[in-house]
Design a protein around this motif. Structure first.
Motif, PDB file in Angstrom:
ATOM      1  N   SER A  47      76.694 123.432   3.353  1.00  0.00           N
ATOM      2  CA  SER A  47      77.722 124.409   3.727  1.00  0.00           C
ATOM      3  C   SER A  47      77.133 125.605   4.466  1.00  0.00           C
ATOM      4  O   SER A  47      77.744 126.123   5.408  1.00  0.00           O
ATOM      5  CB  SER A  47      78.490 124.871   2.494  1.00  0.00           C
ATOM      6  OG  SER A  47      77.602 125.449   1.549  1.00  0.00           O
ATOM      7  N   ILE A  48      75.961 126.048   4.074  1.00  0.00           N
ATOM      8  CA  ILE A  48      75.333 127.167   4.771  1.00  0.00           C
ATOM      9  C   ILE A  48      74.873 126.712   6.156  1.00  0.00           C
ATOM     10  O   ILE A  48      75.002 127.443   7.132  1.00  0.00           O
ATOM     11  CB  ILE A  48      74.176 127.761   3.950  1.00  0.00           C
ATOM     12  CG1 ILE A  48      74.730 128.335   2.647  1.00  0.00           C
ATOM     13  CG2 ILE A  48      73.428 128.822   4.734  1.00  0.00           C
ATOM     14  CD1 ILE A  48      73.689 128.806   1.666  1.00  0.00           C
ATOM     15  N   ILE A  59      78.479 126.984  13.184  1.00  0.00           N
ATOM     16  CA  ILE A  59      79.688 127.674  13.636  1.00  0.00           C
ATOM     17  C   ILE A  59      79.315 128.994  14.311  1.00  0.00           C
ATOM     18  O   ILE A  59      79.843 129.337  15.376  1.00  0.00           O
ATOM     19  CB  ILE A  59      80.666 127.895  12.458  1.00  0.00           C
ATOM     20  CG1 ILE A  59      81.234 126.545  12.003  1.00  0.00           C
ATOM     21  CG2 ILE A  59      81.778 128.869  12.847  1.00  0.00           C
ATOM     22  CD1 ILE A  59      81.981 126.604  10.676  1.00  0.00           C
ATOM     23  N   SER A 111      77.737 126.750   8.477  1.00  0.00           N
ATOM     24  CA  SER A 111      78.113 128.112   8.868  1.00  0.00           C
ATOM     25  C   SER A 111      77.212 128.622   9.985  1.00  0.00           C
ATOM     26  O   SER A 111      77.668 129.341  10.877  1.00  0.00           O
ATOM     27  CB  SER A 111      78.103 129.060   7.669  1.00  0.00           C
ATOM     28  OG  SER A 111      76.794 129.277   7.205  1.00  0.00           O
ATOM     29  N   THR A 142      85.718 120.812   9.898  1.00  0.00           N
ATOM     30  CA  THR A 142      85.519 122.249  10.103  1.00  0.00           C
ATOM     31  C   THR A 142      86.129 122.746  11.412  1.00  0.00           C
ATOM     32  O   THR A 142      86.163 123.956  11.651  1.00  0.00           O
ATOM     33  CB  THR A 142      84.024 122.612  10.096  1.00  0.00           C
ATOM     34  OG1 THR A 142      83.356 121.884  11.133  1.00  0.00           O
ATOM     35  CG2 THR A 142      83.395 122.321   8.757  1.00  0.00           C
ATOM     36  N   SER A 186      70.009 126.591   5.066  1.00  0.00           N
ATOM     37  CA  SER A 186      69.934 127.979   5.526  1.00  0.00           C
ATOM     38  C   SER A 186      68.663 128.247   6.327  1.00  0.00           C
ATOM     39  O   SER A 186      68.705 128.932   7.349  1.00  0.00           O
ATOM     40  CB  SER A 186      70.031 128.939   4.342  1.00  0.00           C
ATOM     41  OG  SER A 186      68.953 128.754   3.450  1.00  0.00           O
TER      42      SER A 186
END
Length: 118
Positions: A59-60, A66, A63, A95, A26
């Protein structure tokens, strides 16, 4: 001096090159997003994310990638990835990112593509 602590950014002609770092989480994802957003706000439309040495994308982190891809597409920009490890390439495939962003083995190949030389 760059305001970013964990990423390295530089200009190559009209392309912003963002060298991501070893672990895209993140905090790092936020830095990447800020750098890309600033470039787009300044009128730049070519972005290269260099994943050399990026061992893991959580996963963050994915994101954020993306989100960056969406921002570049909204601005009708061009984007590429380069030096993506096999495991991260598989993650980008799962993804769906590979449908929207081309990935290249070398930075030079990616820069040539973004400049329209390919």
């Amino acid at each position: 001096m760059s305001p970013y602590k964990s990423i390295r950014i530089r200009e190559e002609e009209d392309t912003l090159v963002v060298c991501v770092g070893s672990y895209l989480n993140s905090l790092l994802g936020e830095e990447v997003e800020k750098a890309v957003r600033a470039r787009l706000d300044d009128g730049g439309r070519r972005i290269l994310l260099n994943f050399h040495g990026t061992r893991l994308v959580n996963s963050i982190g994915i994101s954020f990638v993306i989100g960056v891809v969406e921002k570049v597409m909204e601005q009708e920009g061009r984007m590429a990835f380069c030096e993506v490890s096999r495991i991260n390439r598989d993650l980008f495939r799962v993804t769906g990112l590979e449908k929207y962003v081309r990935s290249f083995e070398t930075e030079k190949e990616a820069l040539d593509y973004l400049a329209g030389n390919v």
